[in-house]
Design a protein around this motif. Structure first.
Motif, PDB file in Angstrom:
ATOM      1  N   THR A 191       0.829  -1.208   0.000  1.00  0.00           N
ATOM      2  CA  THR A 191       0.000   0.000   0.000  1.00  0.00           C
ATOM      3  C   THR A 191       0.858   1.251   0.000  1.00  0.00           C
ATOM      4  N   GLN A 194       2.404   1.492  -3.502  1.00  0.00           N
ATOM      5  CA  GLN A 194       1.384   1.766  -4.517  1.00  0.00           C
ATOM      6  C   GLN A 194       0.915   3.222  -4.451  1.00  0.00           C
ATOM      7  N   THR A 195       0.735   3.735  -3.246  1.00  0.00           N
ATOM      8  CA  THR A 195       0.253   5.106  -3.076  1.00  0.00           C
ATOM      9  C   THR A 195       1.384   6.131  -3.086  1.00  0.00           C
ATOM     10  N   LYS A 197       3.659   6.691  -1.002  1.00  0.00           N
ATOM     11  CA  LYS A 197       4.012   7.277   0.282  1.00  0.00           C
ATOM     12  C   LYS A 197       5.482   7.026   0.596  1.00  0.00           C
TER      13      LYS A 197
END
Length: 267
Positions: A191, A194-195, A197
């Motif tokens: 996550t 993917q984002t 961050k």
């Protein structure tokens, strides 16, 4: 103190132990105390939170300060995750041990959750190969403790503080066969990448027989129904080769070093 007429039962030196962060507890006082995460997240008092939760921020802050301080000078490292239930005689344990040794020989420190099973295997491999073996433990309702192969060990009260340390100080995640804890670390890393961050880094699933069903489900259900993009699956590498893991990690580390050098040159 025992009640009048009640026999005092001496505690055995082998009595079950509990840890609350850096604190060790044995005997009757270990029962019913819960974990620090539980006290933070399950609190439902009408007004007590006004007086207690703000002060917990200081304890949370201390975990980050202690973690950052202890790990600040750790060399480039790889986080290895896997089941605490992996037995010493299993092929998965041997794979973890060989992985830890190979990463150490390639110049990487090995960071695990510090517990038994697959974690101990990776720590052991790194330790026996002369590498740097790190364990980030966590307070649990059942005692786990840091395994004997850890050179640098930190016990955390809060899962989120501990997970930050994995992401901050590891240049790759390698997942051996594991349960919910391993899946938790895996999907958090996915996550975050993917984002965007965090900067992309290798996320490797070691053991195709174990992980192929999960990847098939992601492709045939999650991606097929539009819940994720096909390109998102490229964030994962599934392999049975320790050599491939080391190659991926080494190439990614070199690319990151080149990027940092280029940034410094611009300034």
């Amino acid at each position: 103190m025992a009640n009048d007429g009640e026999a005092v039962r001496p505690r055995s030196p082998q009595a079950a132990a509990r840890r609350r962060g850096p604190i060790l507890l044995r005997g009757a006082r270990t029962h019913g105390i819960g974990t620090t995460d539980q006290h933070l997240l399950d609190g439902r008092g009408p007004s007590d939170w006004v007086h207690t939760d703000p002060w917990r921020v200081l304890r949370i802050q201390s975990e980050f300060v202690e973690g950052f301080g202890a790990l600040a000078e750790v060399p480039r490292a790889v986080a290895v995750f896997g089941s605490a239930r992996t037995t010493d005689e299993s092929p998965e344990y041997r794979t973890g041990q060989e992985l830890g040794a190979a990463l150490a020989e390639a110049g990487f420190a090995v960071i695990t959750g510090g517990g038994p099973g697959a974690m101990a295997a990776a720590n052991r491999g790194a330790c026996e190969a002369g590498g740097y073996s790190i364990g980030l433990g966590i307070e649990l309702p059942f005692e786990q403790g840091l395994n004997e192969w850890v050179d640098l060990g930190i016990n955390f009260r809060y899962f989120f503080a501990r997970k930050t340390m994995f992401v901050k100080y590891a240049q790759a995640f390698v997942c051996l066969p594991g349960g919910f804890g391993t899946l938790d670390e895996l999907f958090e890393a996915l996550t975050l990448v993917q984002t965007r961050k965090i900067t992309r880094f290798p996320i490797v699933l070691l053991g195709s027989n174990y992980w192929s069903g999960l990847v098939d489900w992601l492709r045939e259900t999650v991606v097929a129904t539009g819940k994720a993009s096909a390109s998102d699956l490229e964030l994962l590498t599934v392999t049975d080769s320790i050599e491939e893991v080391v190659e991926l990690v080494t190439m990614a580390a070199a690319a990151r070093d080149d990027t940092r050098a280029g940034t410094e040159d611009r300034w």
